[in-house]
Write a protein that holds these residues in place. Structure first.
Motif, PDB file in Angstrom:
ATOM      1  N   ARG A 112       0.864  -1.181   0.000  1.00  0.00           N
ATOM      2  CA  ARG A 112       0.000   0.000   0.000  1.00  0.00           C
ATOM      3  C   ARG A 112       0.905   1.238   0.000  1.00  0.00           C
ATOM      4  N   PHE A 113       0.861   2.004  -1.073  1.00  0.00           N
ATOM      5  CA  PHE A 113       1.774   3.133  -1.192  1.00  0.00           C
ATOM      6  C   PHE A 113       0.999   4.411  -1.516  1.00  0.00           C
ATOM      7  N   TRP A 114       1.460   5.497  -0.945  1.00  0.00           N
ATOM      8  CA  TRP A 114       0.852   6.814  -1.180  1.00  0.00           C
ATOM      9  C   TRP A 114       1.889   7.877  -0.842  1.00  0.00           C
ATOM     10  N   VAL A 115       1.704   9.077  -1.367  1.00  0.00           N
ATOM     11  CA  VAL A 115       2.620  10.168  -1.083  1.00  0.00           C
ATOM     12  C   VAL A 115       2.107  10.873   0.168  1.00  0.00           C
ATOM     13  N   LYS A 116       2.757  10.577   1.281  1.00  0.00           N
ATOM     14  CA  LYS A 116       2.296  11.092   2.570  1.00  0.00           C
ATOM     15  C   LYS A 116       2.526  12.586   2.705  1.00  0.00           C
ATOM     16  N   LYS A 117       3.650  13.058   2.154  1.00  0.00           N
ATOM     17  CA  LYS A 117       3.947  14.488   2.276  1.00  0.00           C
ATOM     18  C   LYS A 117       4.792  14.951   1.099  1.00  0.00           C
ATOM     19  N   ALA A 118       4.473  16.149   0.611  1.00  0.00           N
ATOM     20  CA  ALA A 118       5.301  16.803  -0.404  1.00  0.00           C
ATOM     21  C   ALA A 118       5.587  18.215   0.064  1.00  0.00           C
ATOM     22  N   SER A 119       6.851  18.592   0.034  1.00  0.00           N
ATOM     23  CA  SER A 119       7.233  19.953   0.414  1.00  0.00           C
ATOM     24  C   SER A 119       8.137  20.523  -0.664  1.00  0.00           C
ATOM     25  N   THR A 120       8.040  21.815  -0.866  1.00  0.00           N
ATOM     26  CA  THR A 120       8.791  22.442  -1.940  1.00  0.00           C
ATOM     27  C   THR A 120       9.252  23.835  -1.522  1.00  0.00           C
ATOM     28  N   ALA A 121      10.429  24.237  -1.996  1.00  0.00           N
ATOM     29  CA  ALA A 121      10.973  25.558  -1.685  1.00  0.00           C
ATOM     30  C   ALA A 121      11.824  26.036  -2.850  1.00  0.00           C
ATOM     31  N   LYS A 122      11.633  27.303  -3.222  1.00  0.00           N
ATOM     32  CA  LYS A 122      12.425  27.936  -4.277  1.00  0.00           C
ATOM     33  C   LYS A 122      12.405  27.127  -5.572  1.00  0.00           C
ATOM     34  N   SER A 123      11.218  26.593  -5.905  1.00  0.00           N
ATOM     35  CA  SER A 123      11.077  25.740  -7.087  1.00  0.00           C
ATOM     36  C   SER A 123       9.876  26.168  -7.924  1.00  0.00           C
ATOM     37  N   LYS A 124       9.920  25.797  -9.211  1.00  0.00           N
ATOM     38  CA  LYS A 124       8.810  26.122 -10.102  1.00  0.00           C
ATOM     39  C   LYS A 124       7.570  25.315  -9.764  1.00  0.00           C
ATOM     40  N   LEU A 125       7.740  24.136  -9.227  1.00  0.00           N
ATOM     41  CA  LEU A 125       6.603  23.316  -8.799  1.00  0.00           C
ATOM     42  C   LEU A 125       6.348  23.601  -7.329  1.00  0.00           C
ATOM     43  N   PHE A 126       5.148  24.071  -7.008  1.00  0.00           N
ATOM     44  CA  PHE A 126       4.895  24.490  -5.621  1.00  0.00           C
ATOM     45  C   PHE A 126       3.574  23.978  -5.048  1.00  0.00           C
ATOM     46  N   SER A 127       2.738  23.352  -5.865  1.00  0.00           N
ATOM     47  CA  SER A 127       1.454  22.850  -5.370  1.00  0.00           C
ATOM     48  C   SER A 127       1.621  21.452  -4.797  1.00  0.00           C
ATOM     49  N   ALA A 128       1.610  21.342  -3.470  1.00  0.00           N
ATOM     50  CA  ALA A 128       1.830  20.045  -2.826  1.00  0.00           C
ATOM     51  C   ALA A 128       0.805  18.991  -3.246  1.00  0.00           C
ATOM     52  N   PRO A 129      -0.503  19.304  -3.292  1.00  0.00           N
ATOM     53  CA  PRO A 129      -1.478  18.285  -3.711  1.00  0.00           C
ATOM     54  C   PRO A 129      -1.223  17.780  -5.128  1.00  0.00           C
ATOM     55  N   ASP A 130      -0.866  18.684  -6.057  1.00  0.00           N
ATOM     56  CA  ASP A 130      -0.583  18.254  -7.432  1.00  0.00           C
ATOM     57  C   ASP A 130       0.667  17.385  -7.489  1.00  0.00           C
ATOM     58  N   ILE A 131       1.682  17.768  -6.727  1.00  0.00           N
ATOM     59  CA  ILE A 131       2.914  16.966  -6.675  1.00  0.00           C
ATOM     60  C   ILE A 131       2.608  15.561  -6.167  1.00  0.00           C
ATOM     61  N   GLN A 132       1.822  15.475  -5.105  1.00  0.00           N
ATOM     62  CA  GLN A 132       1.466  14.172  -4.541  1.00  0.00           C
ATOM     63  C   GLN A 132       0.723  13.316  -5.552  1.00  0.00           C
ATOM     64  N   SER A 133      -0.231  13.901  -6.242  1.00  0.00           N
ATOM     65  CA  SER A 133      -1.040  13.172  -7.216  1.00  0.00           C
ATOM     66  C   SER A 133      -0.208  12.663  -8.387  1.00  0.00           C
ATOM     67  N   ILE A 134       0.670  13.506  -8.914  1.00  0.00           N
ATOM     68  CA  ILE A 134       1.464  13.127 -10.089  1.00  0.00           C
ATOM     69  C   ILE A 134       2.495  12.063  -9.736  1.00  0.00           C
ATOM     70  N   VAL A 135       3.135  12.181  -8.572  1.00  0.00           N
ATOM     71  CA  VAL A 135       4.108  11.161  -8.157  1.00  0.00           C
ATOM     72  C   VAL A 135       3.423   9.806  -7.981  1.00  0.00           C
ATOM     73  N   LYS A 136       2.245   9.791  -7.381  1.00  0.00           N
ATOM     74  CA  LYS A 136       1.507   8.538  -7.211  1.00  0.00           C
ATOM     75  C   LYS A 136       1.171   7.923  -8.575  1.00  0.00           C
ATOM     76  N   LYS A 137       0.683   8.747  -9.520  1.00  0.00           N
ATOM     77  CA  LYS A 137       0.342   8.239 -10.857  1.00  0.00           C
ATOM     78  C   LYS A 137       1.560   7.654 -11.558  1.00  0.00           C
ATOM     79  N   ALA A 138       2.695   8.328 -11.424  1.00  0.00           N
ATOM     80  CA  ALA A 138       3.916   7.839 -12.075  1.00  0.00           C
ATOM     81  C   ALA A 138       4.369   6.511 -11.460  1.00  0.00           C
ATOM     82  N   MET A 139       4.240   6.389 -10.142  1.00  0.00           N
ATOM     83  CA  MET A 139       4.596   5.137  -9.475  1.00  0.00           C
ATOM     84  C   MET A 139       3.701   3.997  -9.965  1.00  0.00           C
TER      85      MET A 139
END
Length: 381
Positions: free
Chosen positions: A92-119
């Motif tokens: 059972r795998f999920w992206v529990k937390k995404a954090s970002t700083a000084k980056s072009k990608l900054f939306s934590a929910p979108d980051i979590q969703s895309i990483v899960k889809k790629a996995m």
């Protein structure tokens, strides 16, 4: 034997303490950053790091790192990582937390969703399936993006490492166990020297000191997320590490640790916490206000987490409290004193410290004021 990179987050400003701990375990430092250290070890190191490190907040197993300026970059970079080496088909795998700083990608929910889809996309291809039941063990994922550099890891710890398992009851402004241990390590205090906490609250400083004196591993009496990852981390690693930790404990140690507090309810909590940590025989707790602090022994140590004035009703009492602290400290003129506080007028009352260091207790920014006393005379042989 397979080597991996582990990432150990810690309190900002205390990286040097954690680095020393990791080196003492025999592991190679790869990178030191603000609030985190990456180091190289074998798979057994996952168990040893979780059980032995006193100042790390958790242990992350690094799966990979890559640059990502767009969500397509994030998807493709994640998909290239060897997830099948770590997560079984029923995991059972999920992206529990995404954090970002000084980056072009900054939306934590979108980051979590895309990483899960790629996995999922990667593992569908590797396992030749179109659906995952995810009814097995948990494999929580964490994503950290700094300056467009993505680092993806599995959280091997689960419940944070500062939760040793002994502190079921806390004071109103508790200090984290990991921070307490790190601050003690910043001092020259040694288990043979007396240590007093005049605002002991739930007893964290003294319990951590007792565990250090006994050489008791902080993670001996708790569980970890990765204990169940037998698909690549053998159970033997955990059994061997617990045996190692048990063999290192010194049950015959004698220490002089004393905790005072004006609140009898807090003393009851502190005694219970010390008992749960199995160090209550080493600590003496007593109801006493700081203005009554005296001690016949010279060359002792004080470590304290006094009230900061975070509550409005406390602010009016702080000048008197810190004046009483100063008077008590002056009576113990051969002692070394260490105080963590966010009270802005600390130096006005306690005087200029030998040195100080910025630290964070949770989200509260404070200073660790260090007043070094004279060294005791050398003992004659």
């Amino acid at each position: 034997m397979k080597t991996v990179e582990l990432i150990a987050p810690c309190h900002f400003g205390l990286e040097a303490v954690l680095k020393r701990e990791i080196l003492d375990l025999g592991y190679e430092i790869v990178k030191v950053e603000d609030g985190r250290i990456t180091f190289r070890t074998d798979l057994d190191g996952i168990a040893r790091a979780n059980i032995f490190l006193r100042t790390a907040e958790r242990i992350l197993l690094k799966i990979g790192s890559f640059k990502a300026y767009t969500f397509d970059d994030l998807f493709e970079g994640t998909k290239k990582l060897p997830w099948e080496d770590y997560i079984p088909e029923n995991g059972r795998f999920w992206v529990k937390k995404a954090s970002t700083a000084k980056s072009k990608l900054f939306s934590a929910p979108d980051i979590q969703s895309i990483v899960k889809k790629a996995m999922v996309d990667r593992m569908k291809s590797e396992y030749k399936v179109s659906w995952f039941n995810e009814d097995g063990d948990d494999y929580p994922v964490r994503v950290f993006i700094l300056k467009d550099q993505v680092t993806i890891s599995l959280d091997t710890t689960g419940i944070p490492l500062h939760k040793r398992g002994y502190r079921k009851l806390v004071s109103e402004a508790p200090i984290r166990e990991t921070l307490a241990a790190a601050l003690l390590m910043l001092t020259p205090w040694h288990k043979d020297r007396i240590l007093v906490d005049p605002f002991c609250g739930s007893g964290t400083f003294l319990i951590e000191a007792a565990m250090m004196g006994m050489n008791m591993a902080p993670g001996m009496n708790r569980s970890f997320e990765s204990e169940h990852w037998s698909n690549f981390l053998p159970k033997k690693a955990w059994y061997d590490t617990i045996d190692e930790a048990n063999d290192l404990v010194n049950h015959d140690i004698e220490m002089d640790l004393q905790g005072y507090d004006k609140d009898p309810r807090m003393l009851k909590i502190a005694r219970q916490n010390a008992q749960d940590a199995e160090v209550d025989h080493l600590i003496h707790f007593q109801q006493r206000e700081v203005k009554d602090l005296r001690h016949p022994k010279p060359y002792g140590f004080i470590i304290a987490n006094p009230p900061y004035g975070e509550r409005l009703e406390d602010q009016e009492t702080l000048p008197q409290l810190y004046t009483e602290m100063k008077e008590a400290f002056d009576r113990l003129d051969t002692w070394s004193k260490y105080v963590i506080t966010s009270y802005e007028d600390t130096e006005k009352y306690l005087g200029k410290p030998t040195k100080k260091r910025k630290v964070y207790n949770g989200m509260i920014r404070g200073e660790f004021y260090q007043y070094l006393g004279p060294k005791p005379p050398r003992r004659r042989k």
